[in-house]
Motif scaffolding. Sequence first.
Motif, PDB file in Angstrom:
ATOM      1  N   LEU A   1       8.216  20.651 -45.760  1.00 41.68           N
ATOM      2  CA  LEU A   1       8.631  22.004 -45.385  1.00 41.68           C
ATOM      3  C   LEU A   1       9.950  21.985 -44.621  1.00 41.68           C
ATOM      4  CD1 LEU A   1       5.234  23.604 -44.332  1.00 41.68           C
ATOM      5  CD2 LEU A   1       6.599  24.157 -46.339  1.00 41.68           C
ATOM      6  N   ALA A   2      10.111  21.040 -43.723  1.00 44.62           N
ATOM      7  CA  ALA A   2      11.362  20.930 -42.963  1.00 44.62           C
ATOM      8  C   ALA A   2      12.527  20.571 -43.892  1.00 44.62           C
ATOM      9  CB  ALA A   2      11.221  19.899 -41.860  1.00 44.62           C
ATOM     10  N   ALA A   3      12.295  19.664 -44.832  1.00 42.23           N
ATOM     11  CA  ALA A   3      13.348  19.282 -45.782  1.00 42.23           C
ATOM     12  C   ALA A   3      13.723  20.449 -46.691  1.00 42.23           C
ATOM     13  CB  ALA A   3      12.895  18.090 -46.616  1.00 42.23           C
ATOM     14  N   LEU A   4      12.731  21.199 -47.161  1.00 44.89           N
ATOM     15  CA  LEU A   4      13.012  22.368 -47.998  1.00 44.89           C
ATOM     16  C   LEU A   4      13.806  23.418 -47.231  1.00 44.89           C
ATOM     17  CD1 LEU A   4       9.624  22.819 -49.901  1.00 44.89           C
ATOM     18  CD2 LEU A   4      11.826  22.131 -50.871  1.00 44.89           C
ATOM     19  N   ALA A   5      13.478  23.598 -45.968  1.00 41.93           N
ATOM     20  CA  ALA A   5      14.215  24.557 -45.141  1.00 41.93           C
ATOM     21  C   ALA A   5      15.680  24.140 -45.016  1.00 41.93           C
ATOM     22  CB  ALA A   5      13.574  24.670 -43.764  1.00 41.93           C
ATOM     23  N   THR A   6      15.904  22.847 -44.832  1.00 45.27           N
ATOM     24  CA  THR A   6      17.272  22.342 -44.719  1.00 45.27           C
ATOM     25  C   THR A   6      18.041  22.568 -46.016  1.00 45.27           C
ATOM     26  OG1 THR A   6      16.548  20.674 -43.131  1.00 45.27           O
ATOM     27  CG2 THR A   6      18.662  20.293 -44.218  1.00 45.27           C
ATOM     28  N   LYS A   7      17.421  22.246 -47.141  1.00 45.43           N
ATOM     29  CA  LYS A   7      18.076  22.436 -48.434  1.00 45.43           C
ATOM     30  C   LYS A   7      18.367  23.919 -48.684  1.00 45.43           C
ATOM     31  CE  LYS A   7      18.680  19.374 -51.400  1.00 45.43           C
ATOM     32  NZ  LYS A   7      19.971  18.776 -51.702  1.00 45.43           N
TER      33      LYS A   7
ATOM     34  N   LEU B   1       7.086  27.725 -40.153  1.00 50.53           N
ATOM     35  CA  LEU B   1       5.810  27.276 -40.698  1.00 50.53           C
ATOM     36  C   LEU B   1       5.580  25.794 -40.409  1.00 50.53           C
ATOM     37  CD1 LEU B   1       3.319  28.006 -42.354  1.00 50.53           C
ATOM     38  CD2 LEU B   1       4.630  27.517 -44.407  1.00 50.53           C
ATOM     39  N   ALA B   2       6.612  24.976 -40.593  1.00 46.21           N
ATOM     40  CA  ALA B   2       6.495  23.541 -40.292  1.00 46.21           C
ATOM     41  C   ALA B   2       6.194  23.332 -38.812  1.00 46.21           C
ATOM     42  CB  ALA B   2       7.780  22.816 -40.684  1.00 46.21           C
ATOM     43  N   GLY B   3       6.851  24.106 -37.949  1.00 49.37           N
ATOM     44  CA  GLY B   3       6.610  23.984 -36.513  1.00 49.37           C
ATOM     45  C   GLY B   3       5.196  24.383 -36.128  1.00 49.37           C
ATOM     46  N   LEU B   4       4.705  25.474 -36.727  1.00 47.66           N
ATOM     47  CA  LEU B   4       3.343  25.910 -36.428  1.00 47.66           C
ATOM     48  C   LEU B   4       2.311  24.904 -36.932  1.00 47.66           C
ATOM     49  CD1 LEU B   4       3.633  29.724 -37.222  1.00 47.66           C
ATOM     50  CD2 LEU B   4       3.314  28.667 -34.973  1.00 47.66           C
ATOM     51  N   LEU B   5       2.557  24.347 -38.108  1.00 47.85           N
ATOM     52  CA  LEU B   5       1.647  23.325 -38.637  1.00 47.85           C
ATOM     53  C   LEU B   5       1.634  22.102 -37.720  1.00 47.85           C
ATOM     54  CD1 LEU B   5       2.172  23.281 -42.497  1.00 47.85           C
ATOM     55  CD2 LEU B   5       0.042  23.656 -41.273  1.00 47.85           C
ATOM     56  N   TYR B   6       2.818  21.696 -37.284  1.00 49.74           N
ATOM     57  CA  TYR B   6       2.883  20.513 -36.427  1.00 49.74           C
ATOM     58  C   TYR B   6       2.205  20.776 -35.084  1.00 49.74           C
ATOM     59  CZ  TYR B   6       4.486  16.322 -34.154  1.00 49.74           C
ATOM     60  OH  TYR B   6       4.515  15.122 -33.499  1.00 49.74           O
TER      61      TYR B   6
ATOM     62  N   GLY C   1      -5.764  11.872 -44.358  1.00 50.71           N
ATOM     63  CA  GLY C   1      -5.493  13.278 -44.036  1.00 50.71           C
ATOM     64  C   GLY C   1      -4.273  13.431 -43.151  1.00 50.71           C
ATOM     65  N   ASN C   2      -4.128  12.569 -42.165  1.00 49.49           N
ATOM     66  CA  ASN C   2      -2.971  12.631 -41.272  1.00 49.49           C
ATOM     67  C   ASN C   2      -1.684  12.338 -42.037  1.00 49.49           C
ATOM     68  OD1 ASN C   2      -1.808  12.901 -38.586  1.00 49.49           O
ATOM     69  ND2 ASN C   2      -1.355  10.720 -38.793  1.00 49.49           N
ATOM     70  N   ASP C   3      -1.741  11.356 -42.933  1.00 51.43           N
ATOM     71  CA  ASP C   3      -0.574  11.017 -43.746  1.00 51.43           C
ATOM     72  C   ASP C   3      -0.154  12.216 -44.606  1.00 51.43           C
ATOM     73  OD1 ASP C   3       1.402   9.211 -44.850  1.00 51.43           O
ATOM     74  OD2 ASP C   3       0.152   9.167 -46.660  1.00 51.43           O
ATOM     75  N   GLN C   4      -1.115  12.841 -45.263  1.00 47.18           N
ATOM     76  CA  GLN C   4      -0.820  14.009 -46.099  1.00 47.18           C
ATOM     77  C   GLN C   4      -0.288  15.170 -45.259  1.00 47.18           C
ATOM     78  OE1 GLN C   4      -1.128  14.083 -49.642  1.00 47.18           O
ATOM     79  NE2 GLN C   4      -1.111  11.928 -49.063  1.00 47.18           N
ATOM     80  N   TYR C   5      -0.842  15.339 -44.104  1.00 53.08           N
ATOM     81  CA  TYR C   5      -0.432  16.398 -43.195  1.00 53.08           C
ATOM     82  C   TYR C   5       1.028  16.210 -42.770  1.00 53.08           C
ATOM     83  CZ  TYR C   5      -0.044  18.912 -38.811  1.00 53.08           C
ATOM     84  OH  TYR C   5       0.392  19.714 -37.806  1.00 53.08           O
ATOM     85  N   LEU C   6       1.373  14.993 -42.340  1.00 51.84           N
ATOM     86  CA  LEU C   6       2.752  14.714 -41.925  1.00 51.84           C
ATOM     87  C   LEU C   6       3.717  14.850 -43.094  1.00 51.84           C
ATOM     88  CD1 LEU C   6       2.196  11.716 -39.482  1.00 51.84           C
ATOM     89  CD2 LEU C   6       2.703  14.107 -38.915  1.00 51.84           C
TER      90      LEU C   6
END
Length: 113
Positions: free
Chosen positions: A73-79, A25-30, A62-67
Amino acid sequence: MTSSSGGFEANAASINGSSHLLVELAGLLYAGRPDGETAVMARVPRSHQDVSAALDSFARFGNDQYLDTVSLLAALATKLKVAGGDYAQTDSATEDAFRTVLEKGRFIPAEDR
């Protein structure tokens, strides 16, 4: 490896699968990140200076919130991946301890104790 306690349930395969979904999901969003060209189309001289300033402020926010969302999402996946690994280790250790009791333990009837 599934366990349940007090209405909660853990499944190592599900934990691992969920971490992969979060990374995907993080990859698709990025990959679908906002287009910077769209934000600059309304800058001066194409629009009024106030409109341009407001759009620039909105685009930066918007870009800040997006990043932040992609990073979260990436951090949650790692945890979640770490938690799944810890769960598998704990489950394996518990299984080994229980197996040892079954294999090396000896039954003594209550009347013989």
